[in-house]
Design a protein around this motif. Sequence first.
Motif, mmCIF file in Angstrom:
data_model
loop_
_atom_site.group_PDB
_atom_site.id
_atom_site.type_symbol
_atom_site.label_atom_id
_atom_site.label_comp_id
_atom_site.label_asym_id
_atom_site.label_seq_id
_atom_site.Cartn_x
_atom_site.Cartn_y
_atom_site.Cartn_z
ATOM 1 N N VAL A 6 -15.493 38.082 -43.917
ATOM 2 C CA VAL A 6 -14.163 37.724 -43.465
ATOM 3 C C VAL A 6 -14.055 36.235 -43.162
ATOM 4 C CG1 VAL A 6 -12.633 37.931 -41.469
ATOM 5 C CG2 VAL A 6 -13.418 39.973 -42.648
ATOM 6 N N ALA A 7 -15.108 35.661 -42.626
ATOM 7 C CA ALA A 7 -15.045 34.261 -42.218
ATOM 8 C C ALA A 7 -15.033 33.332 -43.431
ATOM 9 C CB ALA A 7 -16.229 33.940 -41.328
ATOM 10 N N PRO A 8 -14.331 32.196 -43.298
ATOM 11 C CA PRO A 8 -14.359 31.231 -44.400
ATOM 12 C C PRO A 8 -15.766 30.677 -44.590
ATOM 13 C CG PRO A 8 -13.218 30.307 -42.482
ATOM 14 C CD PRO A 8 -13.498 31.752 -42.181
ATOM 15 N N GLY A 114 -15.146 21.107 -41.527
ATOM 16 C CA GLY A 114 -14.856 22.430 -40.992
ATOM 17 C C GLY A 114 -14.729 22.395 -39.483
ATOM 18 N N PHE A 115 -14.311 23.508 -38.950
ATOM 19 C CA PHE A 115 -14.136 23.677 -37.505
ATOM 20 C C PHE A 115 -14.599 25.073 -37.132
ATOM 21 C CE2 PHE A 115 -11.365 25.786 -34.383
ATOM 22 C CZ PHE A 115 -11.640 25.030 -33.244
ATOM 23 N N GLU A 116 -15.289 25.174 -36.006
ATOM 24 C CA GLU A 116 -15.648 26.492 -35.494
ATOM 25 C C GLU A 116 -15.478 26.481 -33.985
ATOM 26 O OE1 GLU A 116 -19.348 27.953 -36.950
ATOM 27 O OE2 GLU A 116 -19.134 29.865 -35.908
ATOM 28 N N ARG A 117 -14.720 27.466 -33.501
ATOM 29 C CA ARG A 117 -14.419 27.549 -32.074
ATOM 30 C C ARG A 117 -15.706 27.648 -31.256
ATOM 31 N NH1 ARG A 117 -9.981 28.113 -29.450
ATOM 32 N NH2 ARG A 117 -9.003 28.041 -31.500
ATOM 33 N N LEU B 24 -9.813 31.619 -40.457
ATOM 34 C CA LEU B 24 -9.805 32.895 -39.753
ATOM 35 C C LEU B 24 -9.038 32.662 -38.463
ATOM 36 C CD1 LEU B 24 -10.923 35.822 -39.597
ATOM 37 C CD2 LEU B 24 -12.854 34.881 -38.319
ATOM 38 N N THR B 26 -7.475 33.330 -34.632
ATOM 39 C CA THR B 26 -7.891 33.942 -33.377
ATOM 40 C C THR B 26 -7.194 35.298 -33.253
ATOM 41 O OG1 THR B 26 -6.130 32.613 -32.380
ATOM 42 C CG2 THR B 26 -8.378 31.836 -32.077
ATOM 43 N N GLY B 94 -3.902 24.115 -33.751
ATOM 44 C CA GLY B 94 -4.747 25.007 -34.550
ATOM 45 C C GLY B 94 -6.143 25.118 -33.979
ATOM 46 N N GLU B 97 -5.761 26.741 -30.288
ATOM 47 C CA GLU B 97 -5.200 28.078 -30.082
ATOM 48 C C GLU B 97 -5.345 29.050 -31.252
ATOM 49 O OE1 GLU B 97 -1.058 27.944 -28.576
ATOM 50 O OE2 GLU B 97 -1.325 25.767 -28.490
ATOM 51 N N TRP B 98 -5.081 28.570 -32.485
ATOM 52 C CA TRP B 98 -4.795 29.513 -33.561
ATOM 53 C C TRP B 98 -5.981 29.923 -34.421
ATOM 54 C CZ3 TRP B 98 -0.378 25.683 -34.702
ATOM 55 C CH2 TRP B 98 0.698 25.927 -33.832
ATOM 56 N N TYR B 99 -6.993 29.055 -34.511
ATOM 57 C CA TYR B 99 -8.070 29.354 -35.460
ATOM 58 C C TYR B 99 -9.412 29.564 -34.779
ATOM 59 C CZ TYR B 99 -4.711 27.780 -38.940
ATOM 60 O OH TYR B 99 -3.594 27.646 -39.711
ATOM 61 N N GLU B 100 -10.112 30.616 -35.217
ATOM 62 C CA GLU B 100 -11.506 30.845 -34.859
ATOM 63 C C GLU B 100 -12.375 29.851 -35.608
ATOM 64 O OE1 GLU B 100 -11.588 33.153 -32.012
ATOM 65 O OE2 GLU B 100 -13.522 32.452 -32.706
ATOM 66 N N LYS B 101 -11.986 29.641 -36.859
ATOM 67 C CA LYS B 101 -12.856 28.899 -37.773
ATOM 68 C C LYS B 101 -12.028 28.473 -38.979
ATOM 69 C CE LYS B 101 -17.472 29.737 -39.693
ATOM 70 N NZ LYS B 101 -18.523 30.747 -39.934
#
Lengths: 119, 119
Positions: A6-8, A114-117, B24, B26, B94, B97-101
Amino acid sequence: MSDQPVAPVPPFEPPYYTVVFTSLRTEPDHGHDDGYDGTADLMDELVTTVPGFLAVESARTPGGLGITVGYFRDADAIKQWRGRAEHRTAQRRGREEWYEKYAVHIAKVERSYGFERGA
Amino acid sequence: MSDQPVAPVPPFEPPYYTVVFTSLRTEPDHGHDDGYDGTADLMDELVTTVPGFLAVESARTPGGLGITVGYFRDADAIKQWRGRAEHRTAQRRGREEWYEKYAVHIAKVERSYGFERGA
Protein backbone atom coordinates in the motif's frame (compact mmCIF):
# COMPACT_ATOMS: atom_id res chain seq x y z
CA MET A 1 -2.03 -5.76 -8.57
CA SER A 2 -3.56 -7.32 -5.48
CA ASP A 3 -0.14 -8.05 -4.00
CA GLN A 4 1.12 -4.50 -4.31
CA PRO A 5 2.15 -2.93 -1.03
CA VAL A 6 0.00 0.00 0.00
CA ALA A 7 2.79 2.42 0.83
CA PRO A 8 4.47 4.40 -1.95
CA VAL A 9 7.89 3.10 -2.93
CA PRO A 10 10.66 5.36 -1.67
CA PRO A 11 12.56 7.61 -4.07
CA PHE A 12 15.63 6.00 -5.66
CA GLU A 13 18.99 7.63 -6.33
CA PRO A 14 18.84 9.44 -9.70
CA PRO A 15 19.34 8.88 -12.51
CA TYR A 16 16.75 6.13 -13.05
CA TYR A 17 13.81 5.69 -15.38
CA THR A 18 10.09 5.70 -14.85
CA VAL A 19 7.34 4.39 -17.10
CA VAL A 20 3.94 5.98 -16.50
CA PHE A 21 1.11 3.87 -17.90
CA THR A 22 -2.35 5.44 -17.65
CA SER A 23 -5.40 3.55 -18.84
CA LEU A 24 -9.14 3.34 -19.10
CA ARG A 25 -10.53 -0.23 -19.10
CA THR A 26 -13.19 -1.53 -21.44
CA GLU A 27 -16.59 -2.06 -19.84
CA PRO A 28 -16.32 -5.30 -17.84
CA ASP A 29 -18.65 -8.14 -18.82
CA HIS A 30 -19.85 -9.00 -15.31
CA GLY A 31 -19.73 -12.65 -14.40
CA HIS A 32 -17.20 -13.32 -17.14
CA ASP A 33 -13.51 -13.51 -16.28
CA ASP A 34 -11.78 -11.76 -19.16
CA GLY A 35 -8.35 -12.74 -17.89
CA TYR A 36 -7.31 -9.20 -17.01
CA ASP A 37 -6.72 -9.67 -13.28
CA GLY A 38 -4.72 -12.86 -13.69
CA THR A 39 -2.55 -11.33 -16.38
CA ALA A 40 -2.01 -8.15 -14.35
CA ASP A 41 -0.85 -10.23 -11.37
CA LEU A 42 1.44 -12.30 -13.61
CA MET A 43 2.97 -9.16 -15.15
CA ASP A 44 3.56 -7.71 -11.67
CA GLU A 45 5.54 -10.86 -10.84
CA LEU A 46 7.39 -11.18 -14.14
CA VAL A 47 8.58 -7.57 -14.23
CA THR A 48 10.48 -8.13 -10.98
CA THR A 49 12.75 -10.61 -12.80
CA VAL A 50 13.94 -8.03 -15.35
CA PRO A 51 17.54 -6.98 -14.64
CA GLY A 52 17.42 -3.32 -13.65
CA PHE A 53 13.85 -3.46 -12.35
CA LEU A 54 13.42 -1.32 -9.23
CA ALA A 55 9.71 -1.22 -8.34
CA VAL A 56 6.16 -0.98 -9.65
CA GLU A 57 3.05 0.54 -8.09
CA SER A 58 -0.54 0.99 -9.23
CA ALA A 59 -3.72 2.82 -8.30
CA ARG A 60 -7.11 2.62 -9.94
CA THR A 61 -10.10 4.75 -9.06
CA PRO A 62 -13.11 2.39 -9.23
CA GLY A 63 -14.69 2.74 -12.67
CA GLY A 64 -12.11 5.29 -13.62
CA LEU A 65 -8.54 5.94 -14.49
CA GLY A 66 -5.78 3.46 -13.72
CA ILE A 67 -2.20 4.61 -13.24
CA THR A 68 0.70 2.18 -13.06
CA VAL A 69 4.23 3.49 -12.54
CA GLY A 70 7.27 1.29 -13.11
CA TYR A 71 10.76 2.26 -11.97
CA PHE A 72 13.87 0.92 -13.73
CA ARG A 73 17.60 1.53 -13.37
CA ASP A 74 18.10 2.38 -17.07
CA ALA A 75 16.48 2.53 -20.51
CA ASP A 76 17.80 -0.91 -21.43
CA ALA A 77 15.81 -2.52 -18.61
CA ILE A 78 12.63 -0.98 -20.04
CA LYS A 79 13.50 -2.24 -23.51
CA GLN A 80 13.98 -5.74 -22.15
CA TRP A 81 10.65 -5.62 -20.35
CA ARG A 82 8.83 -4.38 -23.45
CA GLY A 83 10.25 -7.26 -25.47
CA ARG A 84 9.47 -10.12 -23.05
CA ALA A 85 7.28 -12.68 -24.84
CA GLU A 86 4.63 -12.86 -22.09
CA HIS A 87 4.51 -9.09 -21.88
CA ARG A 88 4.09 -8.74 -25.64
CA THR A 89 1.17 -11.16 -25.52
CA ALA A 90 -0.37 -9.15 -22.66
CA GLN A 91 0.13 -5.91 -24.63
CA ARG A 92 -1.69 -7.39 -27.62
CA ARG A 93 -4.60 -8.62 -25.48
CA GLY A 94 -4.71 -5.19 -23.83
CA ARG A 95 -5.30 -3.53 -27.19
CA GLU A 96 -7.72 -6.20 -28.38
CA GLU A 97 -9.77 -6.67 -25.20
CA TRP A 98 -8.94 -4.80 -22.02
CA TYR A 99 -8.33 -1.13 -22.74
CA GLU A 100 -10.48 1.61 -24.22
CA LYS A 101 -7.53 3.93 -24.21
CA TYR A 102 -4.06 4.20 -22.76
CA ALA A 103 -0.95 6.36 -22.78
CA VAL A 104 2.68 5.56 -21.97
CA HIS A 105 5.28 8.13 -20.90
CA ILE A 106 8.90 6.96 -20.59
CA ALA A 107 11.05 9.39 -18.63
CA LYS A 108 14.45 9.79 -17.01
CA VAL A 109 14.20 10.81 -13.36
CA GLU A 110 16.44 13.76 -12.58
CA ARG A 111 15.35 14.46 -9.02
CA SER A 112 13.42 12.65 -6.32
CA TYR A 113 12.56 13.08 -2.67
CA GLY A 114 10.22 11.67 -0.10
CA PHE A 115 8.51 12.25 3.21
CA GLU A 116 7.62 9.88 6.01
CA ARG A 117 5.66 10.89 9.09
CA GLY A 118 7.72 10.72 12.24
CA ALA A 119 10.91 9.92 10.30
CA MET B 1 -9.71 15.62 -8.04
CA SER B 2 -13.45 15.21 -8.54
CA ASP B 3 -13.34 17.24 -11.74
CA GLN B 4 -10.62 15.16 -13.34
CA PRO B 5 -11.62 13.61 -16.64
CA VAL B 6 -11.78 9.84 -16.55
CA ALA B 7 -9.80 9.20 -19.73
CA PRO B 8 -6.01 9.24 -19.64
CA VAL B 9 -4.46 12.37 -21.09
CA PRO B 10 -2.90 11.73 -24.49
CA PRO B 11 0.88 11.58 -24.87
CA PHE B 12 2.54 14.93 -25.61
CA GLU B 13 5.41 15.61 -27.99
CA PRO B 14 8.73 14.97 -26.16
CA PRO B 15 10.64 16.42 -24.54
CA TYR B 16 8.39 17.38 -21.64
CA TYR B 17 8.48 16.76 -17.89
CA THR B 18 6.43 14.62 -15.61
CA VAL B 19 6.08 14.80 -11.83
CA VAL B 20 4.97 11.54 -10.23
CA PHE B 21 3.55 12.09 -6.74
CA THR B 22 2.65 8.90 -4.84
CA SER B 23 1.11 9.08 -1.39
CA LEU B 24 -0.52 7.32 1.48
CA ARG B 25 -3.05 9.42 3.40
CA THR B 26 -3.28 9.66 7.16
CA GLU B 27 -6.24 7.85 8.70
CA PRO B 28 -9.30 10.07 8.07
CA ASP B 29 -11.17 11.34 11.10
CA HIS B 30 -14.67 10.49 9.91
CA GLY B 31 -17.23 13.24 10.21
CA HIS B 32 -14.49 15.86 10.37
CA ASP B 33 -13.53 17.74 7.19
CA ASP B 34 -9.76 18.03 7.37
CA GLY B 35 -9.65 20.32 4.36
CA TYR B 36 -7.91 17.81 2.13
CA ASP B 37 -10.55 17.51 -0.61
CA GLY B 38 -11.07 21.25 -0.92
CA THR B 39 -7.35 21.89 -1.13
CA ALA B 40 -6.84 19.10 -3.66
CA ASP B 41 -9.56 20.61 -5.89
CA LEU B 42 -8.05 24.08 -5.51
CA MET B 43 -4.57 22.79 -6.43
CA ASP B 44 -6.00 21.03 -9.50
CA GLU B 45 -7.40 24.40 -10.62
CA LEU B 46 -4.37 26.51 -9.70
CA VAL B 47 -1.84 24.29 -11.43
CA THR B 48 -3.59 24.88 -14.76
CA THR B 49 -2.61 28.58 -14.54
CA VAL B 50 1.14 27.82 -14.42
CA PRO B 51 2.83 28.74 -17.71
CA GLY B 52 4.04 25.48 -19.25
CA PHE B 53 1.41 23.33 -17.49
CA LEU B 54 0.16 20.56 -19.78
CA ALA B 55 -2.10 18.25 -17.74
CA VAL B 56 -2.64 16.49 -14.43
CA GLU B 57 -4.33 13.19 -13.62
CA SER B 58 -4.91 11.21 -10.44
CA ALA B 59 -6.03 7.80 -9.28
CA ARG B 60 -6.51 6.57 -5.74
CA THR B 61 -7.36 3.03 -4.75
CA PRO B 62 -9.85 3.36 -1.86
CA GLY B 63 -7.93 3.13 1.41
CA GLY B 64 -4.72 2.74 -0.47
CA LEU B 65 -2.12 4.34 -2.62
CA GLY B 66 -2.75 7.60 -4.43
CA ILE B 67 -0.87 8.47 -7.60
CA THR B 68 -0.98 11.93 -9.15
CA VAL B 69 0.95 12.64 -12.35
CA GLY B 70 1.54 16.17 -13.57
CA TYR B 71 2.84 16.99 -17.04
CA PHE B 72 4.77 20.19 -17.76
CA ARG B 73 6.53 21.60 -20.80
CA ASP B 74 9.83 22.16 -18.99
CA ALA B 75 11.64 22.09 -15.64
CA ASP B 76 11.04 25.80 -15.08
CA ALA B 77 7.26 25.28 -15.06
CA ILE B 78 7.68 22.71 -12.27
CA LYS B 79 9.87 25.10 -10.31
CA GLN B 80 7.23 27.82 -10.63
CA TRP B 81 4.51 25.45 -9.45
CA ARG B 82 6.57 24.29 -6.46
CA GLY B 83 7.08 27.90 -5.40
CA ARG B 84 3.49 29.13 -5.66
CA ALA B 85 2.38 30.48 -2.27
CA GLU B 86 -0.87 28.49 -2.12
CA HIS B 87 0.95 25.36 -3.17
CA ARG B 88 3.63 25.84 -0.51
CA THR B 89 0.92 26.18 2.12
CA ALA B 90 -0.71 22.98 0.83
CA GLN B 91 2.66 21.16 0.90
CA ARG B 92 3.16 22.16 4.53
CA ARG B 93 -0.33 21.02 5.54
CA GLY B 94 0.28 17.79 3.65
CA ARG B 95 3.30 17.03 5.81
CA GLU B 96 1.61 18.18 9.00
CA GLU B 97 -1.83 16.63 8.53
CA TRP B 98 -2.71 14.73 5.37
CA TYR B 99 0.05 12.31 4.45
CA GLU B 100 1.60 9.34 6.22
CA LYS B 101 4.18 9.07 3.50
CA TYR B 102 4.86 10.32 0.02
CA ALA B 103 7.43 10.26 -2.76
CA VAL B 104 8.07 12.63 -5.66
CA HIS B 105 9.86 11.69 -8.88
CA ILE B 106 10.65 14.49 -11.36
CA ALA B 107 11.53 13.17 -14.80
CA LYS B 108 12.13 14.26 -18.39
CA VAL B 109 9.97 12.36 -20.84
CA GLU B 110 12.00 10.97 -23.72
CA ARG B 111 9.35 8.89 -25.45
CA SER B 112 5.58 8.60 -25.35
CA TYR B 113 2.81 6.82 -27.22
CA GLY B 114 -0.83 6.03 -26.85
CA PHE B 115 -3.65 3.77 -27.95
CA GLU B 116 -7.33 4.47 -28.51
CA ARG B 117 -9.86 1.80 -29.40
CA GLY B 118 -11.28 2.23 -32.87
CA ALA B 119 -8.88 5.09 -33.65
